[in-house]
Design an enzyme around this catalytic site. Structure first.
Site, PDB file in Angstrom:
ATOM      1  N   ASP A  97       4.401-124.847  -5.125  1.00  0.00           N
ATOM      2  CA  ASP A  97       3.369-123.595  -4.699  1.00  0.00           C
ATOM      3  C   ASP A  97       2.148-124.095  -3.995  1.00  0.00           C
ATOM      4  O   ASP A  97       1.608-123.489  -3.541  1.00  0.00           O
ATOM      5  CB  ASP A  97       2.550-123.157  -6.022  1.00  0.00           C
ATOM      6  CG  ASP A  97       3.599-122.622  -6.889  1.00  0.00           C
ATOM      7  OD1 ASP A  97       4.688-122.052  -6.442  1.00  0.00           O
ATOM      8  OD2 ASP A  97       3.317-122.671  -8.324  1.00  0.00           O
ATOM      9  N   ASP A  99      -3.140-127.411 -12.269  1.00  0.00           N
ATOM     10  CA  ASP A  99      -2.463-126.522 -12.888  1.00  0.00           C
ATOM     11  C   ASP A  99      -1.615-127.380 -13.908  1.00  0.00           C
ATOM     12  O   ASP A  99      -0.965-128.529 -13.693  1.00  0.00           O
ATOM     13  CB  ASP A  99      -1.461-125.533 -12.151  1.00  0.00           C
ATOM     14  CG  ASP A  99      -2.106-124.602 -11.664  1.00  0.00           C
ATOM     15  OD1 ASP A  99      -3.476-124.409 -11.532  1.00  0.00           O
ATOM     16  OD2 ASP A  99      -1.371-123.700 -10.959  1.00  0.00           O
ATOM     17  N   ARG A 103     -11.242-118.915 -12.819  1.00  0.00           N
ATOM     18  CA  ARG A 103     -10.179-119.688 -13.326  1.00  0.00           C
ATOM     19  C   ARG A 103     -10.843-121.180 -13.491  1.00  0.00           C
ATOM     20  O   ARG A 103     -10.268-122.044 -13.004  1.00  0.00           O
ATOM     21  CB  ARG A 103      -9.088-119.876 -12.776  1.00  0.00           C
ATOM     22  CG  ARG A 103      -8.183-118.689 -12.751  1.00  0.00           C
ATOM     23  CD  ARG A 103      -6.668-118.803 -12.318  1.00  0.00           C
ATOM     24  NE  ARG A 103      -5.943-117.336 -12.350  1.00  0.00           N
ATOM     25  CZ  ARG A 103      -4.874-117.432 -12.304  1.00  0.00           C
ATOM     26  NH1 ARG A 103      -3.952-118.352 -11.855  1.00  0.00           N
ATOM     27  NH2 ARG A 103      -4.003-116.100 -12.308  1.00  0.00           N
ATOM     28  N   ASP A 125      -2.369-122.886  -3.782  1.00  0.00           N
ATOM     29  CA  ASP A 125      -2.358-122.209  -5.271  1.00  0.00           C
ATOM     30  C   ASP A 125      -3.520-122.826  -6.066  1.00  0.00           C
ATOM     31  O   ASP A 125      -4.858-122.518  -5.575  1.00  0.00           O
ATOM     32  CB  ASP A 125      -1.122-122.686  -5.825  1.00  0.00           C
ATOM     33  CG  ASP A 125      -0.739-121.653  -6.953  1.00  0.00           C
ATOM     34  OD1 ASP A 125      -1.130-120.467  -6.911  1.00  0.00           O
ATOM     35  OD2 ASP A 125      -0.248-122.124  -7.944  1.00  0.00           O
TER      36      ASP A 125
END
Length: 450
Positions: free
Chosen positions: A248, A276, A328, A272
């Site tokens: 990603d 993560d 986020r 991205d």
């Protein structure tokens, strides 16, 4: 004489016959090997991700759960105690203290000989990733070459050659360098990447993948402008390379891994996410990082339907979420997330979001809301009706709310008595500026306190 000559000629004939026979056998074997190699390559290319598929086969629920602590509240209390001890020590010593009240930094930064004691860092972790030792028990590996010409056969001296080795390694850099990776950097277990003392950028290409491994420390790197890569062969160990589908473009992707510590990095502007963590990853600490100029900063949890992420436990501590961020910080699913003593100076949509009933424990953070009157709320329940999320355990204790910021608590966190019992107190959040003052890559120089 004629008889002797005949014997010699006959011997020569048999010798030539033997040579031709051996050569023919070798050709057959070589053709077979090439055929096998071509078949393997086609098989790898037809599978979605050979490295991932092979490692998924042997994983069961029990092995995934072994890295999860039974009482996450106890780990949260340990972080609170460590922070309180450091801030008290700094208060008592005052002018004579080099400490900031940050227990990770105060563990090693005051040592002017830090460059001779690099591995001491591995004993300074806190939170759920505190047991990540990286390459502490291995040798040093000095990266001398910023190149990444061949992701299948990396040259000795390159970062890729270092991270794929089977043995524990503490990886350092000979000089300043910008590393542009052709493909994602797939790490093997028990590795530390330590950028202290030099200026190392991983940028404008693939970035770091931590997939089905354990005990990784990433420290002191500038990671930015990461691009999607893939549809290529990439080596993941000295004995294995495999076909990779498209990545990603995360700065750091943590996939099915445990005992991971991401500390003192500067991360920005990737395709991205910046960090993560998905697919059952757990025992993670993300600390002292400086996040800037990015939309979806941090995703923790693969999907609402992926139940293995219920075991995910992550500490997010002493980070600075800075300019140009939108949302986020993090966005959570299922697990337990301790968000402690971070400085949130910028967001455009929200700071902390979640779905699928995650537990969020926010303690002693500083939240500075944006000017936009419709973006003052720190929290966001993503695509979930109020009747459902009211039972989720989201709580705020000792947080400092500025410029109209507010945190919507729920579940056990909405109870005033519960909040008092777990509160850090206002003094802790008032120390956030000092605790996070060194967030991001440090300008360490040999022979000086870092």
């Amino acid at each position: 004489m004629g008889v002797e000559w005949k014997k010699w000629a006959l011997s020569l004939f048999y010798l030539l016959l033997l040579v031709h026979f051996v050569a023919a056998v070798a050709r057959v074997q070589n053709d077979g090997a090439l055929g096998s190699s071509e078949m393997e390559k086609k098989k790898l290319q037809s599978s979605p991700n050979s490295t991932m598929a092979e490692k998924l086969e042997g994983i069961d629920e029990e092995s995934l759960n072994e890295h999860t602590v039974d009482d996450p509240e106890e780990v949260a209390r340990m972080v609170e105690m460590a922070t309180r001890n450091s801030t008290e020590r700094r208060r008592k010593l005052g002018f004579f203290s080099c400490g900031t009240g940050n227990p990770i930094d105060d563990c090693w930064r005051c040592d002017a000989n830090w460059h001779k004691n690099r591995k001491r860092l591995a004993d300074c972790g806190i939170g759920f990733g505190r047991n990540a030792i990286g390459g502490r028990d291995g040798r040093f590996y000095v990266v001398t070459d910023p190149g990444d010409d061949d992701p299948v056969n990396p040259r000795p001296g390159t970062l890729r050659h270092a991270v794929i080795q089977e043995r524990p390694l503490w990886i350092v850099f000979k000089r300043d360098m910008v590393i542009r990776l052709k493909q994602e950097l797939i790490m093997n277990s028990f590795k530390t990447i330590d950028g202290r003392g030099v200026n190392v950028h991983i940028a404008n290409g693939g970035c770091i993948t931590i997939q089905y491994v354990t005990n990784i420390i990433i420290h002191g790197l500038h990671i930015h402008d990461c691009k999607p890569t893939g549809n290529a062969m990439v080596r993941s160990s000295p004995t294995h390379f495999g076909w990779r589908t498209m990545a990603d473009g995360d700065a750091i992707s943590i996939f099915g891994s445990s005992h991971i510590w991401v500390d003192h990095n500067s991360l920005s502007n990737c395709a991205d996410g910046l960090v993560d963590a998905v697919m059952g990853s757990t025992a993670i600490t993300i600390s002292n990082n400086y996040f800037t100029h990015h939309n979806e900063v941090m995703l923790l949890g693969h999907s609402d339907s992926y139940m293995r992420d219920k075991q995910m436990q992550v500490t997010i501590a002493y980070n600075h979420f800075g300019e140009g961020l939108i949302q986020r910080m993090p966005r959570c699913r299922h697990g337990y997330f301790h968000v402690v003593n971070n400085d949130y100076t910028h967001w455009e949509m929200y700071a902390i979001g979640g779905s699928a009933s995650p537990t969020i424990n926010s303690q002693g953070n500083r939240y500075l809301a944006p000017v936009n009157p419709f973006a003052k709320e720190v929290t966001k329940r993503v695509d979930t009706a109020a009747g459902e999320w009211k039972g989720w355990n989201w709580r705020s204790s000792g947080d400092l709310m500025l410029n109209g910021a507010y945190f919507t608590a729920s579940g056990a966190g909405a109870s005033a008595s519960y909040a008092r019992a777990s509160s850090l107190g206002a003094k802790s959040s008032s120390m956030v500026a000092s605790i996070t003052s060194g967030a991001g890559v440090l300008g360490c120089r040999r022979g000086h306190q870092c």
